[in-house]
Each structure stands twice: as structure tokens, then as C-alpha cells.
Motif scaffolding. Structure first.
Motif, mmCIF file in Angstrom:
data_model
loop_
_atom_site.group_PDB
_atom_site.id
_atom_site.type_symbol
_atom_site.label_atom_id
_atom_site.label_comp_id
_atom_site.label_asym_id
_atom_site.label_seq_id
_atom_site.Cartn_x
_atom_site.Cartn_y
_atom_site.Cartn_z
ATOM 1 N N VAL A 1 -55.299 50.889 54.682
ATOM 2 C CA VAL A 1 -54.516 49.679 54.435
ATOM 3 C C VAL A 1 -54.994 49.032 53.140
ATOM 4 N N THR A 2 -54.211 48.101 52.622
ATOM 5 C CA THR A 2 -54.594 47.382 51.410
ATOM 6 C C THR A 2 -55.773 46.462 51.698
ATOM 7 N N LYS A 3 -56.720 46.425 50.788
ATOM 8 C CA LYS A 3 -57.906 45.584 50.975
ATOM 9 C C LYS A 3 -57.594 44.113 50.708
ATOM 10 N N ASN A 4 -56.865 43.863 49.615
ATOM 11 C CA ASN A 4 -56.576 42.482 49.214
ATOM 12 C C ASN A 4 -55.078 42.263 49.065
ATOM 13 N N ALA A 5 -54.687 41.010 49.150
ATOM 14 C CA ALA A 5 -53.290 40.654 48.900
ATOM 15 C C ALA A 5 -53.034 40.649 47.401
ATOM 16 N N THR A 6 -51.833 40.968 47.000
ATOM 17 C CA THR A 6 -51.434 40.892 45.593
ATOM 18 C C THR A 6 -49.941 40.601 45.557
ATOM 19 N N ALA A 7 -49.343 40.722 44.402
ATOM 20 C CA ALA A 7 -47.915 40.460 44.282
ATOM 21 C C ALA A 7 -47.319 41.328 43.194
ATOM 22 N N VAL A 8 -46.023 41.509 43.259
ATOM 23 C CA VAL A 8 -45.309 42.288 42.261
ATOM 24 C C VAL A 8 -43.951 41.631 42.030
ATOM 25 N N TRP A 9 -43.529 41.596 40.776
ATOM 26 C CA TRP A 9 -42.192 41.092 40.454
ATOM 27 C C TRP A 9 -41.197 42.238 40.630
ATOM 28 N N LEU A 10 -40.252 42.058 41.540
ATOM 29 C CA LEU A 10 -39.231 43.069 41.801
ATOM 30 C C LEU A 10 -37.860 42.528 41.421
ATOM 31 N N LYS A 11 -37.015 43.397 40.904
ATOM 32 C CA LYS A 11 -35.657 42.988 40.576
ATOM 33 C C LYS A 11 -34.981 42.442 41.821
ATOM 34 N N ASN A 12 -34.170 41.424 41.629
ATOM 35 C CA ASN A 12 -33.455 40.851 42.758
ATOM 36 C C ASN A 12 -32.703 41.943 43.520
ATOM 37 N N GLY A 13 -32.816 41.914 44.832
ATOM 38 C CA GLY A 13 -32.183 42.939 45.662
ATOM 39 C C GLY A 13 -33.163 43.974 46.159
ATOM 40 N N LEU A 14 -34.333 44.052 45.525
ATOM 41 C CA LEU A 14 -35.375 44.969 45.967
ATOM 42 C C LEU A 14 -36.391 44.214 46.817
ATOM 43 N N SER A 15 -37.105 44.950 47.657
ATOM 44 C CA SER A 15 -38.124 44.345 48.516
ATOM 45 C C SER A 15 -39.277 45.321 48.666
ATOM 46 N N THR A 16 -40.255 44.959 49.485
ATOM 47 C CA THR A 16 -41.385 45.865 49.704
ATOM 48 C C THR A 16 -40.915 47.184 50.321
ATOM 49 N N ALA A 17 -39.753 47.162 50.950
ATOM 50 C CA ALA A 17 -39.201 48.405 51.520
ATOM 51 C C ALA A 17 -38.815 49.393 50.421
ATOM 52 N N SER A 18 -38.656 48.887 49.194
ATOM 53 C CA SER A 18 -38.297 49.758 48.060
ATOM 54 C C SER A 18 -39.511 50.439 47.452
ATOM 55 N N LEU A 19 -40.699 50.013 47.848
ATOM 56 C CA LEU A 19 -41.922 50.554 47.275
ATOM 57 C C LEU A 19 -42.223 51.941 47.843
ATOM 58 N N GLN A 20 -42.557 52.857 46.963
ATOM 59 C CA GLN A 20 -42.952 54.207 47.364
ATOM 60 C C GLN A 20 -44.445 54.355 47.131
ATOM 61 N N ALA A 21 -45.145 54.796 48.182
ATOM 62 C CA ALA A 21 -46.608 54.795 48.131
ATOM 63 C C ALA A 21 -47.189 56.198 48.116
ATOM 64 N N SER A 22 -48.326 56.316 47.432
ATOM 65 C CA SER A 22 -49.137 57.526 47.507
ATOM 66 C C SER A 22 -50.585 57.094 47.685
ATOM 67 N N LEU A 23 -51.378 57.944 48.306
ATOM 68 C CA LEU A 23 -52.758 57.586 48.644
ATOM 69 C C LEU A 23 -53.713 58.639 48.116
ATOM 70 N N LYS A 24 -54.725 58.183 47.400
ATOM 71 C CA LYS A 24 -55.749 59.073 46.873
ATOM 72 C C LYS A 24 -57.103 58.620 47.396
ATOM 73 N N GLY A 25 -57.826 59.547 48.039
ATOM 74 C CA GLY A 25 -59.114 59.208 48.623
ATOM 75 C C GLY A 25 -60.207 59.038 47.587
ATOM 76 N N ASN A 26 -61.221 58.294 47.960
ATOM 77 C CA ASN A 26 -62.390 58.076 47.112
ATOM 78 C C ASN A 26 -63.258 59.330 47.141
ATOM 79 N N LYS A 27 -63.245 60.092 46.058
ATOM 80 C CA LYS A 27 -63.925 61.391 46.022
ATOM 81 C C LYS A 27 -65.434 61.274 46.197
ATOM 82 N N LYS A 28 -65.986 60.112 45.893
ATOM 83 C CA LYS A 28 -67.419 59.917 46.078
ATOM 84 C C LYS A 28 -67.800 59.957 47.557
ATOM 85 N N LEU A 29 -66.836 59.718 48.420
ATOM 86 C CA LEU A 29 -67.101 59.715 49.865
ATOM 87 C C LEU A 29 -66.706 61.032 50.524
ATOM 88 N N TYR A 30 -66.178 61.969 49.727
ATOM 89 C CA TYR A 30 -65.613 63.194 50.301
ATOM 90 C C TYR A 30 -66.663 64.293 50.490
#
Length: 449
Positions: free
Chosen positions: A353-382
Motif C-alpha cells: 500500500v502507499t506509505k504517505n498521502a499525496t495528490a495529483v492534478w487530473l483532467k476533469n472527468g478523470l479520477s483515481t480509477a483512471s490511474l494505472q499502477a505498477s509495483l517494483k520491489g525494493n531489491k535491497k530486501l530481496y
């Protein structure tokens, strides 16, 4: 028949050659003139027509580029240079090298510049001393060139040493192509014997709109108190025997000529020269959401020309009217980036999950549902393809990158996605030896058959 057939083949060959030639010319023209391409460093420029050579609008906190037009083009910035100089003055005060009430004397070059009535100045006097606070206020409110030169001497001992300090500061922020020769933004030929040695006589300071936005972001982040001064519409400067009425050159401030009630502008700095045209770096905090805008090369026909402020108003209004400030909460997960593998843990996966809250300016009509996510692990812990157990709760396990298909996300730091620190929501204990052995045996037979 043979003759007719031969003629027909010649005609076909001629048509094919013409088509190939036309295609070649078309491709050449497209490559040469960019007929079908849009500048890679431009965001939404075609949606808003600004009468300026370059412009940018960014979120003051995250550095998200909301609008861009030729934002990477190096252009003269004139007195907006003073934002870099003021950063160094505030840094010197923070480090105890200067104090607000410290008295500073005026050298000959600074005095001579301050007497030039064709430039923006407060008239300094030889033999007089002025407090750092007085000179600071005159530099920001009235863009006083002699005043900022005097501050530069107080910080570094000479104009050259201060300019070198400015260059080093910019490079530390990743700005490597800036051209800096004076502390004030005047041309190298306008500051008398304080000109930068070895530089061309007509050398002038140049930065891109993007770089000016980064300078402003750094200033507001590290020294937000600067707004207490940049927001002052009028103040008097006492030079010892008389007072100069200083009206802020930022006419978008409340009470001045281009103030607009819907946009409570409270900074930052104008810049004007024959080569630069009219420049303005502005900032506004509307509905609790602060943006920074930069307009370079707006038309400048006279000292009463308001074009840079008109263009800034258009740009600021465009952002607030066409984009929504969208909050991304802490402890939020995204589809496609919900978990990471764990090596030798009691659980083989952990939620991200996200560690901290943040914000993003999205064009009107878009929402967080429009966000596409990818996840990369911390290689130091791998280890062996997974996060090695044990894992403490709320460990920084990787990075969630967010993009929007309908809108490019670009940032002042060069990022092309919104990057957030990912943490795990639960503590993961290391599995005991029997569980580990059992898994190994199971995997062996699974792979065997």
C-alpha cells in the motif's frame, strides 16, 4: 500486342516511381519539419494558446507539470534571476553567516548601478550602510539591482564569487545548462567593473521555464517565509536622507493593476529586458492548492504593458478550471500492484500500500480509477526472487508507479510517472525449518511432474 504491353508496363513503372518519390518527399518533410509530431517536453500546449515564447504550470509541492509550452527552451530570464540570489541570501541567514539586522556597506559597482534610473533601483548612497532586511525587501519588491548586488557581496565577498555560488547551487539541483553571469539578472555589460571576467560583454542569464519553476519550488519549499515579502504590494525604502516608494512589479498582487479576486497571487518575481521580453514567475494558492507558473517572452511594448500578467491569469485559470486536485490516501492499494512475494516467510506474499498521502492534478472527468499502477520491489530486501523474511510492519518494500492513459504525468525531477513508496500492512515472520523443507519438497515434486 507486344508493343502495347511494353508501353503499359512502362506506364505502370512510371506511376510506381512517382508514388515512391511522393512517399519519400512526404517522409522527408515530416522528419524535417515535425509535421506530425508534438514536442516531447510539451504538455497540453495545444489546448491553451498563450502569447509567450515558453510557459509552464506546476504543482508547488509535488513538482507535477500540469501545463508546458517549450518549457525546456533556454531563454533570457532577466530579473527573475534574483530568486536564485535570494535563495542564497536566505541560506546564509539560516547558516548564521548573515543576520537580518546586519549593516552592509555599498561598493562602487553596486552604487553606480543603483544610480541608473533606466533600471529598477533604489538609490543607494556611498558611505551609508543598509540592513540585510532593507536590501532583501528592495530586491524582491522593487527588483532593485544595486541592492541585490550589495547582498551578493555580503554573502560571498565579490560578484564573481557569488555568481560561482549561484552556478554551483543550480548544478546541485540538476540544472546543468543554465547561463549565469550576474546576481541581478542584468546583462554583463550593465554592471560596470563587476562584470563576470572572461565572459562576453553581452552575456546574459538564461534558464528554461522548467528550470525557473524548479528554482521557485526549491525556494518555496526551503524558505516559505519568502512569501511574506513577495506578497507586499507597496513599501517605502529609506536610503538615509530620503524615501523611495516601492510598488511591487508583480501587478497581480491584491490592490495592484492586474489583481484578480479569483486568483490570490502572492509572489514571486518579474523580469524584463529587450532580449527577454516580459517574464513572470508567479504563484497562487487557491482552495489550499498552490501552483507555480512561469511565462517567458511575453510581448513587451512599454513599461505599462500587462501582457505577462494577462498570460499568467489565463494559465492559472486554465489549471484550476480544467484539472481536479485529486488526493491519493495513505495505505491505499491499486489493482495490479497489490502484493509482493516473500522468501521464507510464514506468508508467501505481502500486501503493498502507499506509505504517505499525496495528490495529483487530473483532467476533469478523470479520477483515481483512471490511474494505472505498477509495483517494483525494493531489491535491497530481496533474496531468491522475494522479500526476505522476517519483515517488520510498515517496511519500505518498494515503489508504486502511477500513470494515466488519458494524461501524461511528468515532473520537474524528470519522472514520467507518479512514484510512491510502498509499505507492507502486516508483520511477516520467518517460517520455521519444517515449513521451509516441506515447501522445498513440494516444489521438487511439482517441478518433477
Amino acid at each position: 500486342m507486344k508493343g502495347k504491353k511494353k508501353m503499359l508496363l512502362k506506364k505502370i513503372k512510371k506511376v510506381l516511381l512517382s508514388l515512391v518519390a511522393a512517399a519519400t518527399v512526404s517522409a522527408t518533410l515530416t522528419g524535417a519539419f515535425g509535421a506530425t509530431t508534438v514536442s516531447a517536453d510539451t504538455t497540453n500546449a495545444q489546448e491553451l494558446q498563450l502569447d509567450a515564447k515558453a510557459a509552464i504550470a506546476v504543482d508547488a509541492k509535488t513538482g507535477q507539470i500540469i501545463y508546458g509550452k517549450n518549457e525546456s527552451q533556454l531563454l533570457p530570464v532577466a530579473s527573475m534571476t534574483k530568486l536564485v540570489s535570494i535563495y542564497l541570501v536566505l541560506q546564509a541567514i539560516k547558516e548564521g553567516k548573515l543576520s537580518w539586522d546586519q549593516k552592509v556597506s555599498v561598493d562602487d559597482a553596486s552604487y553606480q548601478v543603483s544610480q541608473n534610473t533606466s533600471l529598477s533601483n533604489v538609490p543607494l548612497k556611498k558611505g551609508n550602510t543598509y540592513t540585510v532586511r532593507q536590501l532583501y525587501q528592495a530586491s524582491l519588491i522593487y527588483s532593485a539591482n544595486g541592492a541585490v548586488m550589495t547582498l551578493a557581496n555580503a554573502v560571498s565577498g565579490s560578484q564573481k564569487a557569488f555568481v560561482d555560488k549561484m552556478r554551483t547551487l543550480l548544478k546541485s539541483w540538476g540544472i546543468n545548462d543554465a547561463e549565469i553571469y550576474t546576481a541581478s539578472g542584468l546583462g554583463n555589460n550593465e554592471i560596470g567593473n563587476a562584470k563576470y571576467p572572461g565572459a562576453p560583454t553581452n552575456a546574459e542569464n538564461k534558464l528554461s521555464a522548467k528550470e525557473m519553476a524548479l528554482v521557485s519550488q526549491k525556494l518555496l519549499t526551503d524558505y516559505p517565509e519568502v512569501l511574506k515579502t513577495t506578497s507586499i504590494a507597496r513599501m517605502k525604502f529609506n536610503n538615509g536622507t530620503s524615501e523611495t516608494e516601492m510598488e511591487n512589479w508583480n501587478w497581480m498582487l491584491k490592490g495592484l493593476a492586474k489583481a484578480y479576486s479569483e486568483l490570490p497571487v502572492d509572489g514571486l518575481k518579474t523580469g524584463t529586458s529587450d532580449s527577454a521580453g516580459a517574464d513572470f514567475t508567479g504563484t497562487v494558492n487557491k482552495d489550499g492548492h498552490r501552483i507555480i507558473t512561469v511565462v517567458l517572452g511575453a510581448p513587451h511594448t512599454s513599461d505599462t504593458d500587462v501582457s505577462r500578467f494577462t498570460q499568467t491569469q489565463k494559465l492559472m485559470s486554465y489549471v484550476y478550471n480544467n484539472f481536479t486536485y485529486t488526493t491519493i490516501k495513505a495505505n491505499q492499494s491499486f489493482k495490479g500492484a497489490q502484493q509482493l512475494p516473500v522468501y521464507h516467510g510464514k506468508e508467501l506474499k505481502t500486501k503493498a500500500v502507499t506509505k504517505n498521502a499525496t495528490a495529483v492534478w487530473l483532467k476533469n472527468g478523470l479520477s483515481t480509477a483512471s490511474l494505472q499502477a505498477s509495483l517494483k520491489g525494493n531489491k535491497k530486501l530481496y533474496k531468491n526472487g522475494g522479500l526476505e523474511a522476517p519483515l517488520a510492519k510498515n517496511k519500505n518494500i518498494g515503489t508504486i508507479s502511477l500513470q494515466v492513459k488519458q494524461q501524461p504525468l511528468t515532473y520537474l525531477n524528470g519522472a514520467t510517472s507518479l512514484k510512491l513508496t510502498a509499505t507492507n500492512t502486516q508483520k511477516i515472520e520467518k517460517a520455521n525449518i519444517f515449513v521451509i523443507m516441506g515447501r522445498a519438497i513440494k516444489n521438487f515434486f511439482t517441478n518433477l511432474f
